[in-house]
Design an enzyme around this catalytic site. Structure first.
Site, PDB file in Angstrom:
ATOM      1  N   ILE A   1       0.861  -1.192   0.000  1.00 19.29           N
ATOM      2  CA  ILE A   1       0.000   0.000   0.000  1.00 19.29           C
ATOM      3  C   ILE A   1       0.893   1.237   0.000  1.00 19.29           C
ATOM      4  CG2 ILE A   1      -1.696   1.287   1.366  1.00 19.29           C
ATOM      5  CD1 ILE A   1      -2.793  -1.474   2.204  1.00 19.29           C
ATOM      6  N   LEU A   2       0.546   2.196  -0.849  1.00 14.52           N
ATOM      7  CA  LEU A   2       1.365   3.409  -0.948  1.00 14.52           C
ATOM      8  C   LEU A   2       0.948   4.395   0.140  1.00 14.52           C
ATOM      9  CD1 LEU A   2       1.261   3.810  -4.824  1.00 14.52           C
ATOM     10  CD2 LEU A   2       3.226   3.053  -3.452  1.00 14.52           C
TER      11      LEU A   2
ATOM     12  N   HIS B   1      -5.907  -4.152 -11.242  1.00 11.10           N
ATOM     13  CA  HIS B   1      -6.464  -5.074 -10.254  1.00 11.10           C
ATOM     14  C   HIS B   1      -7.182  -6.202 -10.993  1.00 11.10           C
ATOM     15  CE1 HIS B   1      -7.957  -6.398  -6.429  1.00 11.10           C
ATOM     16  NE2 HIS B   1      -9.160  -6.521  -6.977  1.00 11.10           N
TER      17      HIS B   1
HETATM   18  C1  GAR Z   1      -1.677  -9.282 -11.693  1.00 11.71           C
HETATM   19  O1  GAR Z   1      -2.716 -10.203 -11.868  1.00 11.71           O
HETATM   20  C2  GAR Z   1      -2.199  -8.018 -11.077  1.00 11.71           C
HETATM   21  O2  GAR Z   1      -3.477  -7.660 -11.514  1.00 11.71           O
HETATM   22  C3  GAR Z   1      -2.223  -8.361  -9.636  1.00 11.71           C
HETATM   23  O3  GAR Z   1      -1.022  -9.055  -9.425  1.00 11.71           O
HETATM   24  C4  GAR Z   1      -0.697  -9.764 -10.623  1.00 11.71           C
HETATM   25  C5  GAR Z   1       0.726  -9.443 -10.995  1.00 11.71           C
HETATM   26  O4  GAR Z   1       1.125 -10.235 -12.062  1.00 11.71           O
HETATM   27  N1  GAR Z   1      -2.340  -7.206  -8.805  1.00 11.71           N
HETATM   28  C6  GAR Z   1      -3.060  -7.166  -7.685  1.00 11.71           C
HETATM   29  O5  GAR Z   1      -3.675  -8.104  -7.265  1.00 11.71           O
HETATM   30  C7  GAR Z   1      -3.074  -5.797  -7.001  1.00 11.71           C
HETATM   31  N2  GAR Z   1      -4.196  -5.722  -6.111  1.00 11.71           N
HETATM   32  P1  GAR Z   1       2.437  -9.899 -12.872  1.00 11.71           P
HETATM   33  O6  GAR Z   1       3.526  -9.690 -11.836  1.00 11.71           O
HETATM   34  O7  GAR Z   1       2.670 -11.131 -13.706  1.00 11.71           O
HETATM   35  O8  GAR Z   1       2.191  -8.683 -13.695  1.00 11.71           O
END
Ligand code: GAR
Length: 385
Positions: free
Chosen positions: A244-245, A261
């Site tokens: 969290i920022l 997200h």
């Molecule tokens: C992605 O699915 C992104 O949407 C999620 O983490 C994953 C990262 O994948 N983010 C969250 O859940 C933020 N709340 P990646 O490292 O392969 O891009």
């Protein structure tokens, strides 16, 4: 022009600091001192005064047959006198570049390698210098030796990652294919074990794994603000950043932080969004790109994409399906930002010139688990009830 505008050279007019006469002298200068210095110290490939005939007639005079010059309009501040002339004479913009120098008295062609040092030298010599374009190969089928194209705005990104970095890789791929007007200035990972992008084929190899040892969230965020500012970052991209920022960071980049997200917000914010949606039994899920605010996944929504959830899915299968859409919509959102098409009005993000793609609502995906197996005879298709 003077007659038409009812002005004399001693007159002043709106938009000009001096009299018309003095303003008309500004585009012409003697550059001898600076040029002598450059010629002695650098590998100068070409020099051309931009006189009557503007860029399109003058620049080709020093180019070899096989080359063309692409001048980027908007890469230097056009002198105000040209704006007065353009408005007064009702002259088209391209015509202005074809006739006038627009404030560029002299154009110097140098190697890409020496360019930064030459720019510095010119400034040190008291000159105003701008990087206004590039020389590249000319298509032999075309007569075009010089063109003045609107400048593409390249948005400078700072990317924050914690996971496998597939969204980061997709952004890099879009940049490298010329589909995204952005450059990655800095990548920060707060996961010391993972350094996304490393080992992958990329020019954007500015990796700074998050160093352990920051006592507070603010300490960590202060360091990120510092390195992003030094790198000239304009837009922060949270690409699977699981942290969290702090308000400190959010205030340093107001409405300049995007997050992705893996759910259709405001449903299923927080961790394990794909599993939350799957367990809830939704028929559709998807992903959301939004501007970050002080809440968890609550900021104004830029783009959402929807995917079906099938009965035979697992949460992992669903996550993969969503991820594929993430890789499509994140670069799109960044490109809209680069093109200056995003306007935040309260909670809403309005997209300029948005063309609606699919006005039809989506309905349930087909179910394969609950299917009536009644057949009238062995050869009939299953009943469709
Ligand atoms: C992605 O699915 C992104 O949407 C999620 O983490 C994953 C990262 O994948 N983010 C969250 O859940 C933020 N709340 P990646 O490292 O392969 O891009």
């Amino acid at each position: 022009m003077f007659e038409r505008m009812k002005l004399g050279i001693q007159d002043r007019t709106k938009g000009l600091d001096e009299t018309i006469g003095l303003e008309l002298l500004k585009p012409t200068k003697i550059y001898a001192r600076a040029i002598l210095n450059l010629v002695k110290n650098f590998n100068i490939k070409g020099l051309i005064h931009i006189t009557g005939g503007g860029f399109l007639d003058n620049v080709p005079r020093i180019l070899p047959e096989r080359c063309r010059a692409v001048i980027q309009r908007g890469s230097w501040p056009v002198l105000p006198v040209f704006k007065v002339l353009q408005a007064g004479g009702d002259i088209e913009e391209m015509e202005m570049f074809r006739v006038f120098n627009m404030g560029i008295g002299l154009m110097i062609i140098v190697t890409e390698r020496e360019c930064p040092e030459i720019m510095e030298r010119l400034v040190a010599l008291g000159e105003e210098a701008y990087l206004i374009g590039a020389v590249d190969k000319r298509d032999p089928a075309k007569r075009l030796y010089a063109s003045c194209e609107p400048m593409k705005r390249i948005v400078k990104l700072g990317v924050l990652v914690s996971g496998s970095g597939s969204n980061l890789q997709s952004i890099i791929n879009h940049i490298e294919k010329g589909l995204l007007d952005a450059e990655i200035r800095m990548i920060i990972s707060n996961n010391p074990r993972l350094c996304p992008g490393e080992g992958k084929k990329t020019r954007h190899s500015l990796h700074r794994p998050g160093a352990p040892g920051f006592v507070t969230r603010e300490d960590f965020d202060r360091k990120m603000i510092e390195v992003f500012n030094i790198s000239g970052v304009e837009l922060v991209i949270m690409a699977g950043f699981m942290r969290i920022l702090s308000p400190l960071f959010l205030n340093a980049f107001p409405m300049k932080i995007m997050n992705i997200h893996p759910a259709v917000l405001p449903s299923f914010p927080g961790m394990h969004a794909q599993k939350q949606a799957f367990d809830y039994g939704v028929k559709f899920s998807g992903c959301t790109v939004h501007f970050a605010d002080e809440g968890v996944d609550t900021g104004p929504i830029i783009i959402q994409a929807i995917v079906p959830v099938y009965d035979q899915d697992t949460d992992e299968i669903l996550a993969q399906r969503i991820l594929k859409e993430e890789h499509r919509i994140y670069p799109k959102a960044i490109q809209l930002y680069a093109e200056g098409k995003l306007y935040v009005v309260g909670r809403k993000v309005l997209v300029k010139d948005h063309k609606q793609v699919d006005p039809h609502p989506l309905h349930n995906p087909p179910s394969s688990v609950f299917r009536c197996t009644k057949r009238k005879s062995r050869d009939d298709d299953p009943c469709s009830c």
